[in-house]
Design a protein around this motif. Structure first.
Motif, PDB file in Angstrom:
ATOM      1  N   LYS A 101       7.339  30.260  -5.793  1.00  0.00           N
ATOM      2  CA  LYS A 101       8.644  31.175  -5.210  1.00  0.00           C
ATOM      3  C   LYS A 101       9.551  30.497  -4.517  1.00  0.00           C
ATOM      4  O   LYS A 101      10.096  31.455  -3.625  1.00  0.00           O
ATOM      5  CB  LYS A 101       7.613  32.231  -4.640  1.00  0.00           C
ATOM      6  N   ASN A 102       9.413  29.027  -4.549  1.00  0.00           N
ATOM      7  CA  ASN A 102      10.392  28.316  -3.539  1.00  0.00           C
ATOM      8  C   ASN A 102      10.020  28.772  -2.099  1.00  0.00           C
ATOM      9  O   ASN A 102      10.967  28.633  -1.084  1.00  0.00           O
ATOM     10  CB  ASN A 102      11.987  28.875  -3.757  1.00  0.00           C
ATOM     11  N   GLU A 103       8.759  28.996  -1.941  1.00  0.00           N
ATOM     12  CA  GLU A 103       8.381  29.200  -0.463  1.00  0.00           C
ATOM     13  C   GLU A 103       7.725  27.673  -0.014  1.00  0.00           C
ATOM     14  O   GLU A 103       7.255  27.031  -0.457  1.00  0.00           O
ATOM     15  CB  GLU A 103       7.169  30.205  -0.432  1.00  0.00           C
ATOM     16  N   LEU A 104       8.093  27.516   1.185  1.00  0.00           N
ATOM     17  CA  LEU A 104       7.648  26.178   1.996  1.00  0.00           C
ATOM     18  C   LEU A 104       6.161  26.161   2.019  1.00  0.00           C
ATOM     19  O   LEU A 104       5.538  27.305   2.556  1.00  0.00           O
ATOM     20  CB  LEU A 104       8.355  26.028   3.521  1.00  0.00           C
ATOM     21  N   THR A 105       5.274  25.436   1.394  1.00  0.00           N
ATOM     22  CA  THR A 105       4.025  25.251   1.591  1.00  0.00           C
ATOM     23  C   THR A 105       3.540  24.000   2.387  1.00  0.00           C
ATOM     24  O   THR A 105       2.257  23.861   2.705  1.00  0.00           O
ATOM     25  CB  THR A 105       3.530  25.390   0.120  1.00  0.00           C
ATOM     26  N   GLY A 106       4.293  23.081   2.811  1.00  0.00           N
ATOM     27  CA  GLY A 106       3.907  21.895   3.540  1.00  0.00           C
ATOM     28  C   GLY A 106       4.992  20.836   3.446  1.00  0.00           C
ATOM     29  O   GLY A 106       5.929  20.947   3.115  1.00  0.00           O
ATOM     30  N   LYS A 107       4.587  19.671   3.919  1.00  0.00           N
ATOM     31  CA  LYS A 107       5.152  18.523   3.711  1.00  0.00           C
ATOM     32  C   LYS A 107       4.303  17.359   3.300  1.00  0.00           C
ATOM     33  O   LYS A 107       3.067  17.217   3.215  1.00  0.00           O
ATOM     34  CB  LYS A 107       5.777  18.019   5.251  1.00  0.00           C
ATOM     35  N   ARG A 108       5.256  16.416   2.820  1.00  0.00           N
ATOM     36  CA  ARG A 108       4.682  15.056   2.110  1.00  0.00           C
ATOM     37  C   ARG A 108       5.262  13.928   2.801  1.00  0.00           C
ATOM     38  O   ARG A 108       6.473  13.825   2.685  1.00  0.00           O
ATOM     39  CB  ARG A 108       4.713  15.148   0.614  1.00  0.00           C
ATOM     40  N   THR A 142       9.052   7.946   3.656  1.00  0.00           N
ATOM     41  CA  THR A 142       9.989   9.189   3.200  1.00  0.00           C
ATOM     42  C   THR A 142       9.220  10.336   3.370  1.00  0.00           C
ATOM     43  O   THR A 142       8.245  10.497   3.505  1.00  0.00           O
ATOM     44  CB  THR A 142      10.487   9.171   1.573  1.00  0.00           C
ATOM     45  N   LEU A 143      10.084  11.330   3.741  1.00  0.00           N
ATOM     46  CA  LEU A 143       9.414  12.835   4.234  1.00  0.00           C
ATOM     47  C   LEU A 143      10.179  13.934   3.225  1.00  0.00           C
ATOM     48  O   LEU A 143      11.483  14.218   3.322  1.00  0.00           O
ATOM     49  CB  LEU A 143       9.774  13.129   5.650  1.00  0.00           C
ATOM     50  N   VAL A 144       9.251  14.564   2.706  1.00  0.00           N
ATOM     51  CA  VAL A 144       9.932  15.839   1.844  1.00  0.00           C
ATOM     52  C   VAL A 144       9.113  16.857   2.266  1.00  0.00           C
ATOM     53  O   VAL A 144       8.021  16.974   2.366  1.00  0.00           O
ATOM     54  CB  VAL A 144       9.827  15.305   0.387  1.00  0.00           C
ATOM     55  N   ASP A 145       9.876  18.236   1.653  1.00  0.00           N
ATOM     56  CA  ASP A 145       9.182  19.357   1.939  1.00  0.00           C
ATOM     57  C   ASP A 145       8.515  19.894   0.670  1.00  0.00           C
ATOM     58  O   ASP A 145       8.923  19.441  -0.452  1.00  0.00           O
ATOM     59  CB  ASP A 145      10.352  20.591   2.377  1.00  0.00           C
ATOM     60  N   LEU A 146       7.376  20.577   0.829  1.00  0.00           N
ATOM     61  CA  LEU A 146       6.717  20.783  -0.490  1.00  0.00           C
ATOM     62  C   LEU A 146       6.992  22.450  -0.613  1.00  0.00           C
ATOM     63  O   LEU A 146       6.769  23.259   0.264  1.00  0.00           O
ATOM     64  CB  LEU A 146       5.444  20.733  -0.401  1.00  0.00           C
ATOM     65  N   PHE A 147       7.333  22.933  -1.923  1.00  0.00           N
ATOM     66  CA  PHE A 147       7.312  24.389  -2.098  1.00  0.00           C
ATOM     67  C   PHE A 147       6.574  24.816  -3.220  1.00  0.00           C
ATOM     68  O   PHE A 147       6.022  24.107  -4.217  1.00  0.00           O
ATOM     69  CB  PHE A 147       9.132  24.645  -2.556  1.00  0.00           C
ATOM     70  N   ASN A 148       6.216  26.423  -3.115  1.00  0.00           N
ATOM     71  CA  ASN A 148       5.592  26.603  -4.384  1.00  0.00           C
ATOM     72  C   ASN A 148       6.510  27.093  -5.629  1.00  0.00           C
ATOM     73  O   ASN A 148       8.039  27.126  -5.514  1.00  0.00           O
ATOM     74  CB  ASN A 148       4.579  27.815  -3.910  1.00  0.00           C
ATOM     75  N   THR A 185       5.481   9.730   2.316  1.00  0.00           N
ATOM     76  CA  THR A 185       5.003   8.582   1.476  1.00  0.00           C
ATOM     77  C   THR A 185       5.423   7.399   2.387  1.00  0.00           C
ATOM     78  O   THR A 185       6.561   7.263   2.649  1.00  0.00           O
ATOM     79  CB  THR A 185       5.864   8.612   0.221  1.00  0.00           C
ATOM     80  N   LEU A 186       4.412   6.581   2.761  1.00  0.00           N
ATOM     81  CA  LEU A 186       4.531   5.557   3.636  1.00  0.00           C
ATOM     82  C   LEU A 186       4.218   4.043   2.815  1.00  0.00           C
ATOM     83  O   LEU A 186       3.201   3.997   2.324  1.00  0.00           O
ATOM     84  CB  LEU A 186       3.447   5.531   4.751  1.00  0.00           C
ATOM     85  N   LEU A 187       5.069   3.371   2.697  1.00  0.00           N
ATOM     86  CA  LEU A 187       4.651   2.022   1.771  1.00  0.00           C
ATOM     87  C   LEU A 187       4.668   0.850   2.930  1.00  0.00           C
ATOM     88  O   LEU A 187       5.473   0.589   3.885  1.00  0.00           O
ATOM     89  CB  LEU A 187       6.271   1.625   1.128  1.00  0.00           C
ATOM     90  N   LEU A 219       0.931  -1.006  -0.165  1.00  0.00           N
ATOM     91  CA  LEU A 219      -0.015   0.049   0.122  1.00  0.00           C
ATOM     92  C   LEU A 219       0.783   1.349  -0.010  1.00  0.00           C
ATOM     93  O   LEU A 219       1.770   1.247   0.811  1.00  0.00           O
ATOM     94  CB  LEU A 219      -0.686   0.027   1.234  1.00  0.00           C
ATOM     95  N   ILE A 220       0.716   2.302  -0.770  1.00  0.00           N
ATOM     96  CA  ILE A 220       1.283   3.495  -1.232  1.00  0.00           C
ATOM     97  C   ILE A 220       0.487   4.630  -0.396  1.00  0.00           C
ATOM     98  O   ILE A 220      -0.529   4.971  -0.702  1.00  0.00           O
ATOM     99  CB  ILE A 220       1.687   3.753  -2.301  1.00  0.00           C
ATOM    100  N   CYS A 221       0.705   4.928   0.835  1.00  0.00           N
ATOM    101  CA  CYS A 221       0.165   5.954   1.801  1.00  0.00           C
ATOM    102  C   CYS A 221       0.853   7.349   1.570  1.00  0.00           C
ATOM    103  O   CYS A 221       1.818   7.535   1.961  1.00  0.00           O
ATOM    104  CB  CYS A 221      -0.026   5.542   3.068  1.00  0.00           C
ATOM    105  N   ILE A 222       0.074   8.155   0.786  1.00  0.00           N
ATOM    106  CA  ILE A 222       0.593   9.683   0.652  1.00  0.00           C
ATOM    107  C   ILE A 222      -0.116  10.493   1.355  1.00  0.00           C
ATOM    108  O   ILE A 222      -1.081  10.798   1.310  1.00  0.00           O
ATOM    109  CB  ILE A 222       0.719   9.918  -1.125  1.00  0.00           C
ATOM    110  N   LEU A 223       0.616  11.293   2.192  1.00  0.00           N
ATOM    111  CA  LEU A 223       0.021  12.264   3.419  1.00  0.00           C
ATOM    112  C   LEU A 223       0.694  13.442   3.110  1.00  0.00           C
ATOM    113  O   LEU A 223       1.964  13.695   3.086  1.00  0.00           O
ATOM    114  CB  LEU A 223       0.247  11.715   4.734  1.00  0.00           C
ATOM    115  N   GLU A 224      -0.161  14.409   2.885  1.00  0.00           N
ATOM    116  CA  GLU A 224       0.424  15.924   2.472  1.00  0.00           C
ATOM    117  C   GLU A 224      -0.629  16.982   3.277  1.00  0.00           C
ATOM    118  O   GLU A 224      -1.712  16.779   3.558  1.00  0.00           O
ATOM    119  CB  GLU A 224       0.081  16.218   0.927  1.00  0.00           C
TER     120      GLU A 224
END
Length: 293
Positions: free
Chosen positions: A277-284, A269-275, A286-288, A218-223
């Motif tokens: 403008k390279n501004e931090l907009t959240g996190k993602r 895995t944990l990654v930062d999300l950017f828009n 991904t859990l296998l 299962l691929i669980c993607i949390l944003e």
């Protein structure tokens, strides 16, 4: 006189033939005995490699069966150890989870809203009951795990005056009643998104969980769209009761046990999300996770 000599000669010839025949019989019997003995020796020597080969095959089968027996016992022992490790990890993670729920109750009671406090306690009791019922199992239906997750999210919504919205989306074709996963592995990541993500926005927070299926995983993607910064508010019980951040470390240990059991590569895995403008907009996140059906 000549006639008598002829009779004597005939008698002598008959006697000679009889003697020769008498000698010929033992010789024939001896030859037959020798032939039988030779046949027996030939059969004996021919059977030796057959017996050796048969014995070798029997030994190989016995050894393989014996090794299989020992491997089965070893696997059962490892399985038993894994079960004990899993129960020990659950015993650690459940109090950690319950503490955060109690922290939320403390916050809600701080507002002196009796009706909403009652609603919160009802949801909390349902959640605790479900956790206690499912924590004894190695795997549970995805439906049960998501139900507990929704209850937790609803409790946190109540605590934060609906400062965030959440959405759980299942890929088409996934039957949550059939798929079984280890319990309480998704919840700590959602908890982290709330406490260290959308909780910092004040309002307008969003959490989305997409669950997909790939082969036996299962691929669980949390944003989330949290800012990942800010300070805790005064009502947080951790200001008065020191709380160790065990959640993610315990998840890592549980994933090791899951991988040992299923021979898979469960991970996150944990990654930062950017828009743009390279501004931090959240996190993602991904859990296998491996699953059973």
């Amino acid at each position: 006189m000549q006639y008598q000599q002829q009779e004597v000669g005939a008698l002598f010839s008959t006697l000679l033939v009889f003697i020769q025949q008498s000698e010929a019989v033992p010789n024939s019997a001896s030859i037959l005995e020798q032939q039988d003995a030779q046949i027996q020796r030939t059969l004996f020597y021919a059977l030796i490699p057959v017996v050796v080969a048969f014995s070798f095959i029997v030994f190989i089968f016995y050894r393989a069966k014996r090794e299989s027996h020992f491997k089965q016992k070893e696997a059962e022992l490892k399985l038993s150890i894994s079960e004990m490790e899993m129960k020990a990890l659950r015993a650690q993670i459940n109090p950690h989870f319950i503490f955060n729920c109690l922290n939320s109750i403390h916050h809600y009671m701080h507002g002196h809203d009796i009706s909403k406090a009652s609603e919160y306690l009802i949801k909390f009791s349902r959640l605790i009951r479900q956790i206690l019922e499912t924590s004894a199992y190695r795997v549970i239906p995805l439906t049960d795990d998501l139900q507990a997750l929704r209850l937790y999210l609803e409790l946190e919504q109540l605590r934060t005056n609906h400062s965030f919205d959440f959405e759980i989306v299942l890929q088409e074709g996934i039957d949550p009643d059939v798929i079984h996963i280890p319990p309480l592995l998704i919840q700590p990541f959602v908890e982290n998104s709330i406490w260290h993500g959308v909780n910092q926005k004040g309002n307008g927070g969003k959490i989305r969980l997409d669950i997909k299926r790939d082969d036996r995983m299962l691929i669980c993607i949390l944003e989330d769209n949290g800012q990942q910064d800010g300070v805790k508010q005064h009502y947080d019980l951790s200001n008065t009761v020191k709380k160790t951040s065990m959640g993610m470390a315990l998840i890592q240990e549980r994933l090791k046990v899951v991988n040992q059991r299923h021979q898979t590569d469960a991970k996150f895995t944990l990654v930062d999300l950017f828009n743009e403008k390279n501004e931090l907009t959240g996190k993602r996140v991904t859990l296998l996770l491996p699953f059973e059906d």
